[in-house]
Design an enzyme around this catalytic site. Structure first.
Site, PDB file in Angstrom:
ATOM      1  CB  THR A 167      -0.936   0.013   1.189  1.00  0.00           C
ATOM      2  OG1 THR A 167      -0.150  -0.071   2.366  1.00  0.00           O
ATOM      3  CG2 THR A 167      -1.864  -1.147   1.161  1.00  0.00           C
ATOM      4  CG  ASN A 188     -10.909   5.411   2.104  1.00  0.00           C
ATOM      5  OD1 ASN A 188     -10.264   4.987   1.158  1.00  0.00           O
ATOM      6  ND2 ASN A 188     -10.343   6.002   3.137  1.00  0.00           N
TER       7      ASN A 188
END
Length: 399
Positions: A186, A394
């Protein structure tokens, strides 16, 4: 060792650029890093079983002894895009090789952004051409901007040290904000140095450093499909290292570790929606593995991260995370501190000032110490608080 300006272009012989190619609406989205002398390359890649096309190609190319360039796009991950995605990643290699006059086997390619959307190849290839023309010794900052996704700030650093009467420099840039979790996932980090060493030694050193830095951060517990840490060493400082016992190696590893930890902490500090950095120190553990596992587990606890955001001294969430980390512990030996405030001693709660504890949790950098009182191994992990803004960011990332 001292901090200097210049990021990835601080070491001798490195150029960089970042440009806007149109993948994003207005921000920079294509970066190129180039070593004028072919460099020894080492890299560590995501452990996610689903790997993006550029990762697969870079994993193949890193087997080559030399790496001369890294090409990166942001705004599109080119992951889960099938044969079309592999072709697009190869086209990125081809265009970079053509522009720089180097073999495509000497190029690493990386992408970051939304998963499952076809890469706008023509825009990226045009961006590569622009970036190659814009390469300069002052291009690190632009390259750092061009690899960002939900990051709020670019991340770059450089240091130098003296050895054998010569100056060695190490520089780096990184991106990462969401989908950050230990085990090399990530995020992207690219490090350059003008020291020289064999590939095997560089790879081993990078792996050890990554375990102390990038593998010790967590923002949200999600592991990405795309991410990597790469280091290029071109030897232009005139210092060559052959063994771990040499003074030059020890100084280099110390510098590499400093750069990696600074970049890792910058990623954790810039976690999506984050308002503060969390540092969890596990001390006096029976083994390094145990210390690392517990530290990572605590930084990954959403309940604990939410408590830090609310400045709530709920140490129960810390001891709970210690308990489910999967390591053998003796609760009756454990002490816990929130900053300087001791809240648990030998597994028993202590009376403490809520105001003082709240002050510790309100700091920009919150430090939690967990003393296992069973050995002499220590580890540190980094994370961030969990805020309302994380959900907002998100909930609408794709749109």
């Amino acid at each position: 060792m001292k901090k200097i300006q210049g990021g990835v272009t601080a070491p001798e012989g490195f150029l960089a650029a970042g440009v806007h190619a149109g993948i994003k609406k207005s921000k920079k989205d294509v970066a190129v890093i180039f070593s004028e002398k072919p460099a020894v390359g080492a890299a560590v890649f995501t452990t996610n079983k689903v790997k993006a096309a550029p990762i697969l190609l870079s994993m193949e190319n890193i087997k080559d002894q030399l790496i001369s360039a890294i090409v990166v796009n942001s705004g599109n991950a080119n992951a889960c895009t099938g044969e079309e995605g592999m072709l697009a990643a190869r086209q990125m290699l081809d265009e970079t090789g053509k522009c720089l006059g180097i073999p495509i086997s000497q190029i690493l390619v990386a992408s970051t952004g939304v998963i499952g959307v076809p890469l706008p190849v023509n825009k990226v290839l045009n961006g590569i051409r622009m970036a190659c023309q814009a390469l300069s010794r002052e291009g690190s900052g632009a390259a750092a901007e061009a690899i960002m996704t939900t990051d709020t700030v670019p991340k770059e650093i450089a240091v130098e040290f003296e050895v054998y009467g010569k100056t060695v420099k190490v520089g780096g840039i990184a991106k990462g904000s969401g989908m950050i979790h230990p085990n090399m996932a990530t995020m992207l980090a690219f490090i350059t140095t003008d020291i020289g060493m064999e590939k095997e030694l560089l790879q081993e050193t990078l792996r050890e450093v990554v375990d102390e830095s990038f593998n010790m951060i967590s923002v949200d517990g999600d592991s990405s499909t795309n991410d990597m840490v790469a280091v290029l060493a071109n030897g232009l400082s005139g210092v060559w290292v052959e063994s771990k016992e040499e003074e030059a190696y020890l100084k280099f590893k110390n510098a590499l570790e400093y750069v990696a930890i600074c970049l890792a902490k910058a990623i954790a500090r810039d976690g999506e929606g984050a308002t503060r950095l969390i540092e969890v120190r596990v001390v006096n553990a029976e083994s390094l593995q145990k210390a690392r596992k517990i530290a990572r587990t605590v930084t990954s606890s959403n309940l604990f991260k939410a408590a830090v955001f609310g400045e709530d001294a709920n140490w129960g969430r810390i001891i709970t995370a210690v308990g489910y980390a999967g390591e053998e512990i003796t609760v009756e030996k454990i002490d816990i501190y929130l900053g300087k405030v001791k809240v648990l001693q030998k597994g028993v709660p202590l009376p403490f000032s809520e105001e003082e504890a709240k002050e510790e949790l309100a700091r920009e950098e919150v430090i939690v110490t967990i003393d296992l009182n069973e050995g002499d191994a220590n580890a540190v992990a980094w994370g961030c608080d969990l805020t309302y803004d994380y959900v907002k960011i998100n909930a609408s990332y794709r749109t």
